[in-house]
Design an enzyme around this catalytic site. Sequence first.
Site, short mmCIF file in Angstrom:
data_model
loop_
_atom_site.label_atom_id
_atom_site.label_comp_id
_atom_site.label_asym_id
_atom_site.label_seq_id
_atom_site.Cartn_x
_atom_site.Cartn_y
_atom_site.Cartn_z
N HIS A 1 0.84 -1.20 0.00
CA HIS A 1 0.00 0.00 0.00
C HIS A 1 0.87 1.25 0.00
CE1 HIS A 1 -3.86 -2.17 1.53
NE2 HIS A 1 -3.76 -2.16 0.23
N HIS B 1 -10.16 -3.84 4.18
CA HIS B 1 -8.72 -3.90 3.93
C HIS B 1 -8.38 -5.22 3.23
CE1 HIS B 1 -4.41 -4.24 4.76
NE2 HIS B 1 -4.41 -2.92 4.91
N GLU C 1 -5.97 -7.27 3.49
CA GLU C 1 -5.57 -8.37 4.39
C GLU C 1 -6.80 -8.99 5.06
OE1 GLU C 1 -2.51 -7.42 7.31
OE2 GLU C 1 -3.27 -9.00 8.61
N THR D 1 -2.64 -7.69 11.07
CA THR D 1 -1.24 -7.52 11.51
C THR D 1 -0.82 -6.06 11.71
OG1 THR D 1 -0.54 -7.50 9.21
CG2 THR D 1 -0.45 -9.62 10.36
N CYS E 1 2.17 -7.40 13.79
CA CYS E 1 3.51 -7.85 13.42
C CYS E 1 4.60 -7.00 14.10
CB CYS E 1 3.69 -7.81 11.91
SG CYS E 1 3.87 -6.15 11.27
N SER F 1 -2.54 0.94 6.28
CA SER F 1 -3.08 0.82 7.64
C SER F 1 -2.03 1.19 8.68
CB SER F 1 -3.56 -0.62 7.86
OG SER F 1 -3.95 -0.81 9.19
N ASN F 2 -0.83 0.62 8.57
CA ASN F 2 0.15 0.87 9.64
C ASN F 2 0.62 2.32 9.63
OD1 ASN F 2 3.25 0.94 8.74
ND2 ASN F 2 2.10 -0.29 7.28
S1 SF4 Z 1 6.00 -7.38 8.26
FE1 SF4 Z 1 4.06 -6.59 9.03
S2 SF4 Z 1 3.65 -4.65 7.95
FE2 SF4 Z 1 5.24 -5.78 6.85
S3 SF4 Z 1 4.11 -6.86 5.25
FE3 SF4 Z 1 4.37 -8.28 6.99
S4 SF4 Z 1 2.55 -8.02 8.23
FE4 SF4 Z 1 2.62 -6.29 6.81
#
Ligand code: SF4
Length: 311
Positions: free
Chosen positions: A41, A124, A126, A164, A194, A223-224
């Site tokens: 993304h 989303h 995911e 995640t 994650c 998202s993150n």
């Molecule tokens: S490490 Fe985390 S943020 Fe990066 S692609 Fe994997 S799940 Fe997504």
Amino acid sequence: MKLILANPRGFCAGVNMAIEALETALTRFGAPLYVYHEIVHNRPIVVRFRAKGVIFVDSIAEVPPGSTVMYSAHGVAPEIRRQSAERNLRAIDATCPLVTKVHTAAIRYAKEGYTIVYIGHEGHDEVIGTMGEAPDSIVLVEDVEDVAALTFPPDTKLAFLTQTTLSVDETRGIIAALRQKYPQIAGPSQDDICYATQNRQEAVRDLVDEADVVIVLGSRNSSNSNRLAEIARQNGKAAYLIDTVAELNLNWFRPTDTILITAGASAPEDHVQEVINHLRHTFAAEVETRTVREENVRFPLPRELRVLPRI
Ligand code: SF4
């Protein structure tokens, strides 16, 4: 002006792997090469790959039979794999292993007869992929209000999983509400957020008090990245999410401000450096890098790219 450069920031192991996978596939199979959804993304990355002949699609029906298709880092539902096989596509799976881990847990819980409460953001990529692993056994909750509205009888065989890239703090509250309502609920010891999402959030939380303004490099649909800007705002700071230096507005700053700069897990470092150079040039800003946590995670290329094709 002082710039505090948060570390870790930017690319995570999953994004590095997905980008390397797409570059490798382009070299090996040539253009056009199809990717189901955005590979990661991030708008500038998508634009760069489009220029190299990558075609991003939202439906497998858009991929000509017999072509090569890559699944993005966010993962796909089994139905997408079935459609690819039906069209005789060469599929390369660049799903992040940490997303795959959640898919595997969803399959296992569903097989064992659990109903899964999945914490995530509706729509989303995911979330769609993970829920597609067990569509008849998963319900989505986005907040504590959704948990309060759940009507499962108290003794229901329940498990929870999470997206995640959520906010660590908010997710903790949602899981606490679930555990209070359904003490028997199974799930991971903490959550499935994650390491990269956790570390970038931790860095912002640790450094935000020193800043007047926070700049997050990342795309609106990341998202993150959004969660990083949210943490800054929750701490009373103005925070701006931008893709490139072109979106920087100098009216956001006073010449003596301290600016915290970070980047979401899919934001390229060259865009961070362009912002730094612009602020250094305009405000004679000094730069200080602050490392909150070291990262040494790497993921291998997708299985389909690890061996050379026979000639
Ligand atoms: S490490 Fe985390 S943020 Fe990066 S692609 Fe994997 S799940 Fe997504």
